[in-house]
Design a protein around this motif. Structure first.
Motif, PDB file in Angstrom:
ATOM      1  N   GLY A  17      16.359 -28.691 -24.520  1.00 51.54           N
ATOM      2  CA  GLY A  17      15.927 -30.024 -24.940  1.00 51.54           C
ATOM      3  C   GLY A  17      15.526 -30.068 -26.405  1.00 51.54           C
ATOM      4  N   GLN A  18      14.819 -29.040 -26.880  1.00 53.84           N
ATOM      5  CA  GLN A  18      14.438 -28.971 -28.295  1.00 53.84           C
ATOM      6  C   GLN A  18      15.684 -28.914 -29.183  1.00 53.84           C
ATOM      7  OE1 GLN A  18      11.213 -25.731 -27.486  1.00 53.84           O
ATOM      8  NE2 GLN A  18      11.007 -26.370 -29.614  1.00 53.84           N
ATOM      9  N   VAL A  19      16.656 -28.119 -28.767  1.00 56.76           N
ATOM     10  CA  VAL A  19      17.870 -27.973 -29.559  1.00 56.76           C
ATOM     11  C   VAL A  19      18.661 -29.285 -29.569  1.00 56.76           C
ATOM     12  CG1 VAL A  19      20.041 -26.700 -29.806  1.00 56.76           C
ATOM     13  CG2 VAL A  19      17.954 -25.497 -29.147  1.00 56.76           C
ATOM     14  N   LEU A  20      18.698 -29.981 -28.442  1.00 60.20           N
ATOM     15  CA  LEU A  20      19.397 -31.269 -28.389  1.00 60.20           C
ATOM     16  C   LEU A  20      18.709 -32.329 -29.249  1.00 60.20           C
ATOM     17  CD1 LEU A  20      20.422 -31.347 -24.625  1.00 60.20           C
ATOM     18  CD2 LEU A  20      21.933 -31.036 -26.617  1.00 60.20           C
ATOM     19  N   GLN A  21      17.462 -32.061 -29.656  1.00 58.29           N
ATOM     20  CA  GLN A  21      16.760 -32.944 -30.590  1.00 58.29           C
ATOM     21  C   GLN A  21      16.993 -32.525 -32.049  1.00 58.29           C
ATOM     22  OE1 GLN A  21      15.046 -35.801 -29.757  1.00 58.29           O
ATOM     23  NE2 GLN A  21      15.999 -35.365 -27.787  1.00 58.29           N
ATOM     24  N   GLY A  22      17.746 -31.427 -32.265  1.00 55.76           N
ATOM     25  CA  GLY A  22      18.100 -31.016 -33.611  1.00 55.76           C
ATOM     26  C   GLY A  22      17.467 -29.739 -34.112  1.00 55.76           C
ATOM     27  N   GLU A  23      16.644 -29.096 -33.300  1.00 62.32           N
ATOM     28  CA  GLU A  23      15.936 -27.892 -33.721  1.00 62.32           C
ATOM     29  C   GLU A  23      16.711 -26.634 -33.311  1.00 62.32           C
ATOM     30  OE1 GLU A  23      11.569 -25.791 -33.032  1.00 62.32           O
ATOM     31  OE2 GLU A  23      11.943 -27.783 -32.226  1.00 62.32           O
ATOM     32  N   HIS A  44      16.080  -7.362 -22.256  1.00 61.60           N
ATOM     33  CA  HIS A  44      15.688  -7.980 -23.524  1.00 61.60           C
ATOM     34  C   HIS A  44      16.936  -8.462 -24.259  1.00 61.60           C
ATOM     35  CE1 HIS A  44      11.538  -6.278 -23.417  1.00 61.60           C
ATOM     36  NE2 HIS A  44      12.136  -5.461 -22.583  1.00 61.60           N
ATOM     37  N   PHE A  45      16.792  -9.614 -24.913  1.00 57.89           N
ATOM     38  CA  PHE A  45      17.900 -10.205 -25.645  1.00 57.89           C
ATOM     39  C   PHE A  45      17.413 -10.790 -26.962  1.00 57.89           C
ATOM     40  CE2 PHE A  45      19.175 -10.375 -21.249  1.00 57.89           C
ATOM     41  CZ  PHE A  45      20.533 -10.110 -21.274  1.00 57.89           C
ATOM     42  N   SER A  46      18.251 -10.705 -27.985  1.00 64.50           N
ATOM     43  CA  SER A  46      18.087 -11.556 -29.156  1.00 64.50           C
ATOM     44  C   SER A  46      18.819 -12.836 -28.782  1.00 64.50           C
ATOM     45  CB  SER A  46      18.694 -10.921 -30.405  1.00 64.50           C
ATOM     46  OG  SER A  46      17.886  -9.863 -30.840  1.00 64.50           O
ATOM     47  N   LEU A  47      18.141 -13.951 -28.872  1.00 64.40           N
ATOM     48  CA  LEU A  47      18.650 -15.224 -28.381  1.00 64.40           C
ATOM     49  C   LEU A  47      18.622 -16.248 -29.498  1.00 64.40           C
ATOM     50  CD1 LEU A  47      19.189 -17.516 -26.292  1.00 64.40           C
ATOM     51  CD2 LEU A  47      16.782 -17.353 -25.668  1.00 64.40           C
ATOM     52  N   SER A  48      19.757 -16.890 -29.714  1.00 61.69           N
ATOM     53  CA  SER A  48      19.864 -17.945 -30.709  1.00 61.69           C
ATOM     54  C   SER A  48      20.406 -19.192 -30.029  1.00 61.69           C
ATOM     55  CB  SER A  48      20.816 -17.496 -31.827  1.00 61.69           C
ATOM     56  OG  SER A  48      21.029 -18.550 -32.727  1.00 61.69           O
ATOM     57  N   LEU A  49      19.748 -20.320 -30.250  1.00 60.67           N
ATOM     58  CA  LEU A  49      20.185 -21.611 -29.719  1.00 60.67           C
ATOM     59  C   LEU A  49      20.305 -22.576 -30.891  1.00 60.67           C
ATOM     60  CD1 LEU A  49      17.690 -21.773 -26.728  1.00 60.67           C
ATOM     61  CD2 LEU A  49      20.124 -21.288 -26.563  1.00 60.67           C
ATOM     62  N   SER A  50      21.498 -23.142 -31.072  1.00 57.10           N
ATOM     63  CA  SER A  50      21.751 -24.025 -32.214  1.00 57.10           C
ATOM     64  C   SER A  50      22.421 -25.316 -31.764  1.00 57.10           C
ATOM     65  CB  SER A  50      22.680 -23.339 -33.222  1.00 57.10           C
ATOM     66  OG  SER A  50      22.138 -22.127 -33.648  1.00 57.10           O
ATOM     67  N   PRO A  51      22.051 -26.436 -32.388  1.00 55.04           N
ATOM     68  CA  PRO A  51      22.726 -27.692 -32.055  1.00 55.04           C
ATOM     69  C   PRO A  51      24.159 -27.683 -32.599  1.00 55.04           C
ATOM     70  CG  PRO A  51      21.086 -28.043 -33.777  1.00 55.04           C
ATOM     71  CD  PRO A  51      20.984 -26.612 -33.363  1.00 55.04           C
ATOM     72  N   VAL A  52      25.062 -28.293 -31.842  1.00 55.24           N
ATOM     73  CA  VAL A  52      26.461 -28.441 -32.261  1.00 55.24           C
ATOM     74  C   VAL A  52      26.730 -29.932 -32.410  1.00 55.24           C
ATOM     75  CG1 VAL A  52      28.867 -28.061 -31.615  1.00 55.24           C
ATOM     76  CG2 VAL A  52      27.135 -26.346 -31.041  1.00 55.24           C
ATOM     77  N   LYS A  53      27.224 -30.323 -33.570  1.00 62.60           N
ATOM     78  CA  LYS A  53      27.466 -31.740 -33.846  1.00 62.60           C
ATOM     79  C   LYS A  53      28.935 -32.099 -33.668  1.00 62.60           C
ATOM     80  CE  LYS A  53      23.531 -32.091 -36.923  1.00 62.60           C
ATOM     81  NZ  LYS A  53      23.036 -32.448 -38.249  1.00 62.60           N
ATOM     82  N   ASP A  54      29.160 -33.348 -33.271  1.00 61.19           N
ATOM     83  CA  ASP A  54      30.522 -33.840 -33.128  1.00 61.19           C
ATOM     84  C   ASP A  54      31.020 -34.369 -34.476  1.00 61.19           C
ATOM     85  OD1 ASP A  54      29.364 -36.377 -33.457  1.00 61.19           O
ATOM     86  OD2 ASP A  54      29.610 -36.938 -31.355  1.00 61.19           O
ATOM     87  N   ASP A  55      32.202 -34.956 -34.501  1.00 61.23           N
ATOM     88  CA  ASP A  55      32.803 -35.453 -35.745  1.00 61.23           C
ATOM     89  C   ASP A  55      31.991 -36.568 -36.393  1.00 61.23           C
ATOM     90  OD1 ASP A  55      34.870 -33.653 -35.476  1.00 61.23           O
ATOM     91  OD2 ASP A  55      36.212 -35.088 -34.490  1.00 61.23           O
ATOM     92  N   GLU A  56      31.150 -37.233 -35.624  1.00 62.96           N
ATOM     93  CA  GLU A  56      30.317 -38.316 -36.157  1.00 62.96           C
ATOM     94  C   GLU A  56      28.935 -37.830 -36.590  1.00 62.96           C
ATOM     95  OE1 GLU A  56      30.252 -41.298 -33.148  1.00 62.96           O
ATOM     96  OE2 GLU A  56      32.425 -41.592 -33.225  1.00 62.96           O
ATOM     97  N   GLY A  57      28.678 -36.520 -36.442  1.00 64.01           N
ATOM     98  CA  GLY A  57      27.395 -35.950 -36.841  1.00 64.01           C
ATOM     99  C   GLY A  57      26.320 -36.018 -35.777  1.00 64.01           C
ATOM    100  N   LYS A  58      26.674 -36.481 -34.574  1.00 69.22           N
ATOM    101  CA  LYS A  58      25.714 -36.544 -33.480  1.00 69.22           C
ATOM    102  C   LYS A  58      25.709 -35.211 -32.735  1.00 69.22           C
ATOM    103  CE  LYS A  58      26.486 -41.454 -32.764  1.00 69.22           C
ATOM    104  NZ  LYS A  58      27.068 -42.457 -31.857  1.00 69.22           N
TER     105      LYS A  58
END
Length: 74
Positions: A17-23, A44-58
């Motif tokens: 949810g945080q990532v879907l808000q842009g974080e 144990h894991f190194s974990l990265s979560l990043s937002p992915v934007k569409d062609d419109e920047g959403k």
């Protein structure tokens, strides 16, 4: 995510949810209890979560990268 790691959905959904808000989020040596070879293991894991934007920047999804670090932590 719900299909690939259903046992972690409840724990991970607030982070998603945080990532879907842009974080973007990163965790080093994130601890997860997994069922492997018929028994529970602390992993144990190194974990990265990043937002992915569409062609419109959403924000259209989440890129999650997990690298197991269990052997380095032990």
């Amino acid at each position: 995510f719900k299909e690939t790691w259903p046992e972690r959905v409840e724990e991970m959904m607030p982070l998603i949810g945080q990532v879907l808000q842009g974080e973007a989020l990163y965790f080093n040596d994130y601890v997860v209890s997994l069922s492997r070879n018929g028994s529970k293991e602390e992993c144990h894991f190194s974990l990265s979560l990043s937002p992915v934007k569409d062609d419109e920047g959403k924000i259209a999804g989440v890129l999650s990268t997990f690298i197991e670090t269990t052997k380095e932590v032990e």
